[in-house]
Design an enzyme around this catalytic site. Structure first.
Site, PDB file in Angstrom:
ATOM      1  N   ARG A   1      -0.232  -8.980  14.037  1.00  0.00           N
ATOM      2  CA  ARG A   1      -0.787  -7.931  13.165  1.00  0.00           C
ATOM      3  C   ARG A   1      -1.736  -8.527  12.126  1.00  0.00           C
ATOM      4  NH1 ARG A   1       4.546  -5.569  11.180  1.00  0.00           N
ATOM      5  NH2 ARG A   1       3.325  -4.324   9.735  1.00  0.00           N
TER       6      ARG A   1
ATOM      7  N   ARG B   1      -8.989   1.327   9.713  1.00  0.00           N
ATOM      8  CA  ARG B   1      -8.581  -0.033  10.047  1.00  0.00           C
ATOM      9  C   ARG B   1      -9.696  -0.784  10.765  1.00  0.00           C
ATOM     10  NH1 ARG B   1      -2.945   0.584   9.462  1.00  0.00           N
ATOM     11  NH2 ARG B   1      -1.597  -0.949  10.280  1.00  0.00           N
TER      12      ARG B   1
ATOM     13  N   LYS C   1       0.830  -1.214   0.000  1.00  0.00           N
ATOM     14  CA  LYS C   1       0.000   0.000   0.000  1.00  0.00           C
ATOM     15  C   LYS C   1       0.866   1.267   0.000  1.00  0.00           C
ATOM     16  CE  LYS C   1      -2.340  -1.088   3.802  1.00  0.00           C
ATOM     17  NZ  LYS C   1      -1.795  -2.422   4.101  1.00  0.00           N
TER      18      LYS C   1
ATOM     19  N   ARG D   1      11.681  -2.185  11.350  1.00  0.00           N
ATOM     20  CA  ARG D   1      10.569  -1.616  12.102  1.00  0.00           C
ATOM     21  C   ARG D   1      10.382  -2.435  13.371  1.00  0.00           C
ATOM     22  NH1 ARG D   1       5.273  -0.434   8.522  1.00  0.00           N
ATOM     23  NH2 ARG D   1       4.326  -1.181  10.435  1.00  0.00           N
TER      24      ARG D   1
ATOM     25  N   ARG E   1      11.232  -7.313   4.597  1.00  0.00           N
ATOM     26  CA  ARG E   1      11.348  -5.906   4.926  1.00  0.00           C
ATOM     27  C   ARG E   1      12.100  -5.711   6.252  1.00  0.00           C
ATOM     28  NH1 ARG E   1       5.986  -2.337   5.341  1.00  0.00           N
ATOM     29  NH2 ARG E   1       5.647  -3.276   7.353  1.00  0.00           N
TER      30      ARG E   1
HETATM   31  P1  AMP Z   1       1.256   0.529   9.521  1.00  0.00           P
HETATM   32  O1  AMP Z   1       2.535   1.250   9.230  1.00  0.00           O
HETATM   33  O2  AMP Z   1       0.099   1.039   8.723  1.00  0.00           O
HETATM   34  O3  AMP Z   1       1.397  -0.951   9.466  1.00  0.00           O
HETATM   35  O4  AMP Z   1       0.887   0.889  11.055  1.00  0.00           O
HETATM   36  C1  AMP Z   1       1.746   0.538  12.106  1.00  0.00           C
HETATM   37  C2  AMP Z   1       0.982   0.481  13.423  1.00  0.00           C
HETATM   38  O5  AMP Z   1       0.404   1.764  13.713  1.00  0.00           O
HETATM   39  C3  AMP Z   1      -0.187  -0.476  13.456  1.00  0.00           C
HETATM   40  O6  AMP Z   1       0.211  -1.811  13.728  1.00  0.00           O
HETATM   41  C4  AMP Z   1      -1.021   0.118  14.585  1.00  0.00           C
HETATM   42  O7  AMP Z   1      -0.458  -0.169  15.853  1.00  0.00           O
HETATM   43  C5  AMP Z   1      -0.855   1.605  14.346  1.00  0.00           C
HETATM   44  N1  AMP Z   1      -1.891   2.116  13.414  1.00  0.00           N
HETATM   45  C6  AMP Z   1      -1.681   2.645  12.167  1.00  0.00           C
HETATM   46  N2  AMP Z   1      -2.842   3.020  11.610  1.00  0.00           N
HETATM   47  C7  AMP Z   1      -3.811   2.729  12.512  1.00  0.00           C
HETATM   48  C8  AMP Z   1      -5.219   2.864  12.513  1.00  0.00           C
HETATM   49  N3  AMP Z   1      -5.891   3.368  11.464  1.00  0.00           N
HETATM   50  N4  AMP Z   1      -5.903   2.435  13.615  1.00  0.00           N
HETATM   51  C9  AMP Z   1      -5.264   1.931  14.675  1.00  0.00           C
HETATM   52  N5  AMP Z   1      -3.935   1.759  14.735  1.00  0.00           N
HETATM   53  C10 AMP Z   1      -3.208   2.158  13.663  1.00  0.00           C
END
Ligand code: AMP
Length: 194
Positions: free
Chosen positions: A148, A92, A17, A137, A131
């Site tokens: 996740r 989400r 994404k 990360r 990654r």
């Molecule tokens: P991502 O980089 O999109 O995988 O986000 C990393 C982490 O940020 C996720 O595993 C959540 O802990 C938090 N996070 C990001 N976006 C959201 C969201 N829309 N709602 C809740 N937690 C989020």
């Protein structure tokens, strides 16, 4: 005046994404808004928001809806979103999607498309494992990755139906190369930007 290009990206962690969002941003001049990046920035700066979300993110859980909805509400007030936005990592959950719908109604806009990147979980896990070597990360640890996916399956995957019912869902096969996936993205965006 042209209609703003408001896009939501869906798909499991590792579906690409972020990579595709950056390409759409370049080609269409609308900002990518990655909630994960915003939250990682908050953690790095040591802000109150960062302190609060750090342990949640390290576990691979979702931060509370009210909190992330406020982050998005503030971000969508920035002038660069007038021409549209690409939401990467938000919504989400169904309540987040409902909050977004309300915000859009409030500014008299509607989603152009919810673009779903379809990818097998096995393939997605492999990509994330890859990654981890390059990007390190905190939440790319194998156990956290599994968690996740569980969270994605339970809370986020239902958004596909949510947007299908609203007639704005488009799905692309994300198992191909970045260039091929982007060609499929453009095939979807072409008609909605005309
Ligand atoms: P991502 O980089 O999109 O995988 O986000 C990393 C982490 O940020 C996720 O595993 C959540 O802990 C938090 N996070 C990001 N976006 C959201 C969201 N829309 N709602 C809740 N937690 C989020």
């Amino acid at each position: 005046m042209t209609v703003p290009l408001d896009i939501v990206l869906l798909g499991p962690p590792g579906a690409g994404k972020g990579t595709q969002a950056k390409r759409i941003e370049l080609a269409h001049g609308v900002p990518q808004i990655s909630t994960g990046e915003v939250l990682r920035g908050a953690v790095a700066s040591g802000s109150r928001l960062g302190e609060r979300v750090k342990p949640i993110m390290e576990r691979g859980d979702l931060v509370p809806d009210e909190l992330i909805v406020e982050v998005i509400r503030e971000r969508l007030e920035e002038p660069d979103t007038r021409t549209g936005f690409i939401l990467d990592g938000f919504p989400r959950t169904i309540p987040q999607a409902e909050a977004l719908d309300e915000m859009l109604v409030g500014i008299n806009r509607r989603l152009a498309v919810a673009l779903e990147f379809e990818l097998d979980e096995e393939e997605a896990v492999l990509r994330l494992a890859g990654r981890a070597e390059g990007e390190t990360r905190a939440d790319d640890d194998p156990e956290v990755i599994q968690h996740r996916f569980t969270v994605w399956r339970e809370s986020t995957r239902p958004l596909t139906e949510y947007y299908r019912e609203r007639g704005v869902l488009a799905t692309v096969d994300a198992s191909r190369s970045v260039v091929e996936v982007y060609a499929a993205v453009e095939a979807v965006l072409g008609p909605v930007t005309r």
